[in-house]
Design an enzyme around this catalytic site. Structure first.
Site, PDB file in Angstrom:
ATOM      1  N   GLU A 222     -27.841   7.297  77.694  1.00 54.30           N
ATOM      2  CA  GLU A 222     -26.570   6.796  77.160  1.00 54.30           C
ATOM      3  C   GLU A 222     -25.684   7.930  76.637  1.00 54.30           C
ATOM      4  O   GLU A 222     -24.477   7.889  76.768  1.00 54.30           O
ATOM      5  CB  GLU A 222     -26.814   5.759  76.047  1.00 54.30           C
ATOM      6  CG  GLU A 222     -27.324   4.431  76.580  1.00 54.30           C
ATOM      7  CD  GLU A 222     -26.363   3.771  77.568  1.00 54.30           C
ATOM      8  OE1 GLU A 222     -25.144   3.985  77.466  1.00 54.30           O
ATOM      9  OE2 GLU A 222     -26.849   3.062  78.472  1.00 54.30           O
TER      10      GLU A 222
ATOM     11  N   TYR B  95     -20.444   2.051  70.471  1.00 53.13           N
ATOM     12  CA  TYR B  95     -20.759   1.818  71.885  1.00 53.13           C
ATOM     13  C   TYR B  95     -22.217   2.198  72.180  1.00 53.13           C
ATOM     14  O   TYR B  95     -22.992   1.402  72.730  1.00 53.13           O
ATOM     15  CB  TYR B  95     -19.797   2.606  72.802  1.00 53.13           C
ATOM     16  CG  TYR B  95     -20.375   2.736  74.182  1.00 53.13           C
ATOM     17  CD1 TYR B  95     -20.341   1.650  75.054  1.00 53.13           C
ATOM     18  CD2 TYR B  95     -21.045   3.886  74.582  1.00 53.13           C
ATOM     19  CE1 TYR B  95     -20.941   1.713  76.304  1.00 53.13           C
ATOM     20  CE2 TYR B  95     -21.649   3.965  75.822  1.00 53.13           C
ATOM     21  CZ  TYR B  95     -21.587   2.876  76.676  1.00 53.13           C
ATOM     22  OH  TYR B  95     -22.192   2.943  77.892  1.00 53.13           O
TER      23      TYR B  95
ATOM     24  N   ASP C 193     -17.198  -0.535  76.640  1.00 55.22           N
ATOM     25  CA  ASP C 193     -16.742   0.776  77.130  1.00 55.22           C
ATOM     26  C   ASP C 193     -15.493   0.536  77.966  1.00 55.22           C
ATOM     27  O   ASP C 193     -14.971  -0.590  78.012  1.00 55.22           O
ATOM     28  CB  ASP C 193     -17.856   1.483  77.920  1.00 55.22           C
ATOM     29  CG  ASP C 193     -18.111   0.835  79.276  1.00 55.22           C
ATOM     30  OD1 ASP C 193     -17.610  -0.295  79.499  1.00 55.22           O
ATOM     31  OD2 ASP C 193     -18.788   1.449  80.109  1.00 55.22           O
TER      32      ASP C 193
END
Ligand code: SF4
Length: 370
Positions: A48, A131, A149
């Site tokens: 991520e 996020y 996102d």
């Protein structure tokens, strides 16, 4: 039904059908990616962080190399900064690597080697905002939290015909609220990945493939016939212009050339990376020569004349840097004093391995083409 910025209609009781349609498509058509289907929060975290601001295709190789070298959070915490930056070189946004490294130490020292498991606690880690926390909490820990996102912003804007700047505070509130309403509590990680996948592969910025879209019947933008109009245009954050001069300073050595490189301070732009001597030239008087002044301060016995290599522009997220490049050859046994900055003379091979920014690589290309 176009909504003004910061407004959206509800999903009018069709949320279950929406989740089903999206997840059926995802189960059937999702891309096989190396960080999918794994049961290791550390690997989800690494993926991520790498995926922030970087394309999937670019991340794959870096992800594999990273895990080969740092297979666990303990291995990452035990690495030295330079090894970490070396492995990240070329991926851009170098603060991400620094934060991963610092956070790995924090996980080992303060969390007993286990990544925090909740949306809120994850945000204690450096480089982990809402996020990334949402992505890790939902994918690795099955927590029912949303992820928004750029892809999700676009999908939701089209589903609900939300106009205006997608980055405005009002629209961000609406996206997060709707994403929270939509996320499937039974399969939050898959649901969030499916929304992002839909935006990346079908609901693309221009020419969305609506006829292939699994949630077409829930989409107001499609029904209205102009989904590309959503979201509105982002007001571009202005990039600050910065002018610098960079000098490829080299000397002859038995195996070829050696280049002078200096390490940037650990904090700030491109912290910890290596560079050719570089100075800001903004505000310098027309007849000034900041590079010659800078090199004189390094205690070289002689500062030779420069040879122009050309100019190039490099964009960082918030900076537009114009680099005026030059080269200078110094005598073979030249030495310098670089004060509190580390410096190295490196040959071509060592230069390749040195963690340097893409901008410095471009300067080196200019030098080679000269
Ligand atoms: Fe996007 Fe078209 Fe699907 Fe609507 S129908 S979500 S615009 S791809």
């Amino acid at each position: 039904m176009t909504n003004q910025e910061g407004q959206a209609a509800s999903f009018d009781g069709r949320i279950d059908a929406f989740r089903d349609d999206l997840l059926t498509w995802y189960d059937r058509d999702k891309r096989e990616l190396p960080w999918r289907g794994i049961d290791d929060p550390y690997k989800t975290w690494v993926s991520e962080i790498m995926l922030q601001q970087t394309q999937v295709a670019t991340v794959i190789d870096y992800y594999h190399r990273w895990l080969e070298r740092f297979p666990t959070v303990e291995a990452l915490a035990g690495a030295d900064r330079e090894q970490v930056m070396e492995l990240w070189a070329g991926l851009g946004y170098y603060r991400r690597a620094r934060f991963l490294h610092e956070s790995a130490t924090m996980v080992v020292d303060e969390f007993d080697g286990e990544l925090p498991t909740t949306f809120d606690e994850l945000q204690k880690l450096k480089g982990v905002g809402p996020y990334t926390a949402g992505a890790i909490a939902s994918i690795a820990f099955g927590q029912s939290v949303p992820v928004v996102d750029g892809n999700v912003e676009r999908v939701i804007s089209r589903l609900q015909e939300i106009g205006g700047d997608p980055k405005s505070t009002a629209n961000q509130k609406v996206y997060w609220a709707l994403a929270e309403e939509l996320v499937d509590p039974e399969r939050p990680g898959d649901f969030n990945q499916a929304m992002m996948e839909l935006g990346a592969t079908i609901c693309t910025p221009s020419s969305p493939s609506c006829m292939l879209c699994p949630v077409r019947e829930h989409c107001h933008g499609f029904r209205a016939g102009h989904p590309e109009d959503f979201p509105g245009v982002a007001s571009r954050a202005r990039q600050k212009p910065v002018d610098v001069a960079t000098c490829v300073l080299w000397r002859s050595a038995s195996g070829g050339r050696e280049y002078l490189t200096l390490q940037r301070p650990a904090d700030g732009l491109l912290g910890g990376l290596w560079e050719f001597p570089t100075v800001e030239t903004d505000g310098a008087a027309a007849n000034a020569d900041p590079m010659t002044d800078y090199l004189s301060g390094l205690d070289l016995d002689e500062v030779p004349d420069s040879r122009e290599l050309g100019q190039l522009v490099h964009h960082f997220s918030h900076i537009r840097m114009t680099i005026t490049a030059e080269s200078r050859e110094v005598h073979a046994d030249a030495a310098i004093q670089s004060g509190d900055r580390a410096h190295r003379w490196v040959d071509e091979v060592a230069l390749e391995d040195l963690p340097m920014s893409a901008a410095m690589r471009k300067v080196h290309v200019l030098f080679e083409q000269d």
